[in-house]
Design a protein around this motif. Sequence first.
Motif, PDB file in Angstrom:
ATOM      1  N   PHE A  32       0.815  -1.216   0.000  1.00  0.00           N
ATOM      2  CA  PHE A  32       0.000   0.000   0.000  1.00  0.00           C
ATOM      3  C   PHE A  32       0.849   1.268   0.000  1.00  0.00           C
ATOM      4  O   PHE A  32       0.458   2.289  -0.568  1.00  0.00           O
ATOM      5  CB  PHE A  32      -0.936  -0.015   1.216  1.00  0.00           C
TER       6      PHE A  32
ATOM      7  N   GLU B 286      -4.239  10.819  -0.534  1.00  0.00           N
ATOM      8  CA  GLU B 286      -4.230   9.530  -1.237  1.00  0.00           C
ATOM      9  C   GLU B 286      -3.483   8.477  -0.418  1.00  0.00           C
ATOM     10  O   GLU B 286      -3.928   7.326  -0.300  1.00  0.00           O
ATOM     11  CB  GLU B 286      -3.596   9.680  -2.608  1.00  0.00           C
ATOM     12  N   ASP B 287      -2.336   8.869   0.168  1.00  0.00           N
ATOM     13  CA  ASP B 287      -1.581   7.930   1.007  1.00  0.00           C
ATOM     14  C   ASP B 287      -2.384   7.512   2.228  1.00  0.00           C
ATOM     15  O   ASP B 287      -2.393   6.332   2.607  1.00  0.00           O
ATOM     16  CB  ASP B 287      -0.269   8.571   1.473  1.00  0.00           C
TER      17      ASP B 287
ATOM     18  N   ASN C  36     -11.999   0.948   4.266  1.00  0.00           N
ATOM     19  CA  ASN C  36     -12.703   1.564   3.129  1.00  0.00           C
ATOM     20  C   ASN C  36     -14.045   0.880   2.881  1.00  0.00           C
ATOM     21  O   ASN C  36     -14.218  -0.286   3.213  1.00  0.00           O
ATOM     22  CB  ASN C  36     -11.841   1.473   1.868  1.00  0.00           C
TER      23      ASN C  36
ATOM     24  N   GLU D 242      -7.264   1.615   3.442  1.00  0.00           N
ATOM     25  CA  GLU D 242      -7.467   0.368   2.704  1.00  0.00           C
ATOM     26  C   GLU D 242      -6.671  -0.769   3.340  1.00  0.00           C
ATOM     27  O   GLU D 242      -7.165  -1.900   3.465  1.00  0.00           O
ATOM     28  CB  GLU D 242      -7.043   0.578   1.250  1.00  0.00           C
ATOM     29  N   TYR D 243      -5.452  -0.471   3.742  1.00  0.00           N
ATOM     30  CA  TYR D 243      -4.604  -1.470   4.405  1.00  0.00           C
ATOM     31  C   TYR D 243      -5.285  -2.026   5.660  1.00  0.00           C
ATOM     32  O   TYR D 243      -5.234  -3.234   5.938  1.00  0.00           O
ATOM     33  CB  TYR D 243      -3.259  -0.823   4.755  1.00  0.00           C
TER      34      TYR D 243
ATOM     35  N   SER E 117      -5.586   7.465   2.494  1.00  0.00           N
ATOM     36  CA  SER E 117      -6.648   6.572   2.022  1.00  0.00           C
ATOM     37  C   SER E 117      -6.098   5.167   1.785  1.00  0.00           C
ATOM     38  O   SER E 117      -6.802   4.165   2.019  1.00  0.00           O
ATOM     39  CB  SER E 117      -7.261   7.122   0.732  1.00  0.00           C
ATOM     40  N   LYS E 118      -4.857   5.070   1.338  1.00  0.00           N
ATOM     41  CA  LYS E 118      -4.209   3.766   1.170  1.00  0.00           C
ATOM     42  C   LYS E 118      -4.040   3.069   2.530  1.00  0.00           C
ATOM     43  O   LYS E 118      -4.193   1.843   2.644  1.00  0.00           O
ATOM     44  CB  LYS E 118      -2.857   3.932   0.494  1.00  0.00           C
TER      45      LYS E 118
END
Length: 523
Positions: free
Chosen positions: A303, A511-512, A523, A518-519, A514-515
Motif C-alpha cells: 500500500f 491519497e496515502d 474503506n 485500505e490497508y 486513504s491507502k
Amino acid sequence: MGRNVYKHVVIVGIDGMGNFLTKTPTPNIDRIFENHAKTYNALSMSPTISAQNWCAMLMGCSPEVHGFTNSTVGRVKNTHENLPSIFKRVRDAKPDAHIAAYSHWQGLIESLVDDDMNVETGFARSDEIVCNMAVEAVSRKPDFMYILFEEVDKAGHGSEYGGEEYLETITREDGYTGRIYEAYEKAGIIDETLFLVITDHGGIRNGHGGYTDEEKYIFLGAAGKYVPKGEIEFAFTRDLSAIVLYALGIDVPEYKEGAFTSQVPHGIFPEVNNSYYKVEPKRFDRESVPTPDINGEKGLYKFIDKDRIRFAMFMDNSIEDATGNYVMEQHNLVKYYSEGIYGARGEFGRTGHVTVKDFKVGTGSFSFAFWAKVDRSLDEGVVVFANKNWFWRDRADNGIGFSFRASGTSMSLGIPGDQEEYEGGFPLDVDDNGWIHIAVAVNKETKMYELYYNFKLAYTAKIEDEFLAAGDTDLPFTVGNDGLGTFSNEKYDLIINMDDFIFFGDAVSQEDVSKLAEYYGMN
C-alpha cells in the motif's frame, strides 16, 4: 411566540475562569443572573485553549475549522470569505451599528477585525484599564460590544487554577463585570440589552488544553428583559455567535459541519426550543486480527512504497522495527495486550518507552501515523514521541514532539527560544475508550501542517519559515515519552495505548492516508 429582539448586546469574556466562580465570592455575577439564565456546565471546545475557543465564539465554528491557535492569533488575519467574524456579520447586517471591542489581548481583535469594519477598539495590559475603557464606551450606547479580561488565566498559569490568588482574581473580575452592568443601567439602556458573561476554559494545576472537568466546564450567563430564570441547556463556547445574532434580530446561518456550527441553546430565548442538534458519539472498536506480513500480499508495502517508510513498530509483543532499518531500545517495561487493531497493542508512558537508536529526523518533510485508544481520564498530554524536553516551561527549545490528550493532539516544532504548536481537537463523534487513527504530515516544501483523524483531513496550518528548521537534537528520538525519558513517568503518571506507529520520510497525502485506510480494511 414571537421573536424578541434586543437593541444592544454586550459580551463580558473572562479568560480561564471555567466554572471556578462557584468557589469564590462573585456578588455581581450572582446579582445580575439571579433572575435570568445561566449554566456552570457549558462546554469548552477541544482543545481547551484560549485562541481556539475565543475564535470559535467569535466565528461560530469549531477550532479545526477556523484554524487559529495562540501561535497564529495576531499574525494571521481572518479573510471573512467563508467564515466572517461576528463583527463582520453584525456590520453587514447593520451598516450603521456602533460596534466596539476592548481587550487585554490585542492580537485576537486584530485577527478578526478589519479597518473597514469601523469597530471602535481599545487595548491595555491591565484588566482594570480595559474595564474603564468599556465603561466609558457604554455612554455611546454601542449596538454590540465585546470585552475580554485576561488576568484570571494569568493567575492560573502563574500560581494554580483553583488556588488562592486565582480565586481572588475571579472576585476582582466580578467587580469589573458589575461596573460594566451598572454603566448600562446608568445609560438607561439595560432593558434593551442582552448582557452575556462567558469564559473559554478552566484549568488544572498550572495549565489547560485537555478535557478534564476542571478544564472543559465553563460558565455562561445571559441576562435581559426577555430572558427567563433558569438553566441554560446544553451549549458549547462556539454557540456565542448564534446567541448574539439571534438577539440582534440577524439571521443565524444554517448549521453546517465544517463551517458555521454555532446554535442558539435552549433557555435564553423563550421562543427557542427543540431545535438544538447534538452530535452523538460513535465508539470505534473491532476484533483484532493478526498483523499482515509487511512484505506479504496484504502487507504494508503493498500500500505504501517501502522506501518511504523509515520505521514501523507493529507492537506485536515486541518493540522491534518491522522494516529492519533501526534498532529499538526498551526502557523500563512496555506492556502488551492482545486487543490491537492488527495483532497486539502496546502500553507506553509510565510503564516504559522506546528509543530509536541512531535515528535522525533530518531537515526534510516527514509524516507519522498510529492508532491510539481514546482516554478521557488524561489530565495532561501524554507524549507519543519527542526528541526534546516536553515540560511546558522548557518546550520552547529545538526539536519536535507530539502529544495525545483526552480530546485532541498537539504537535510542537521547536527552535532555540521559541516553538509553534498545532493543536487539533478530536471530532465530536469520537467516544470514550474507542480507537482513533491519527496521521500527521509536516510538509516543508509546501510549508503546511496537515492532521488526519480516522483517515480524513481534520486540520491544516501554515508553518512559519523559522520553524521549518525544527528537527534533530542531541536527545534520542523517543516513542512513548519525551527525549529525556522523564515526562510521562517522573513528572506525571501517564499512559497511552497505541498500535502500529509508522514514521515516513516524506509528507503523506490524502491519497496515502486513504491507502492506509485500505490497508486496515477501513474503506
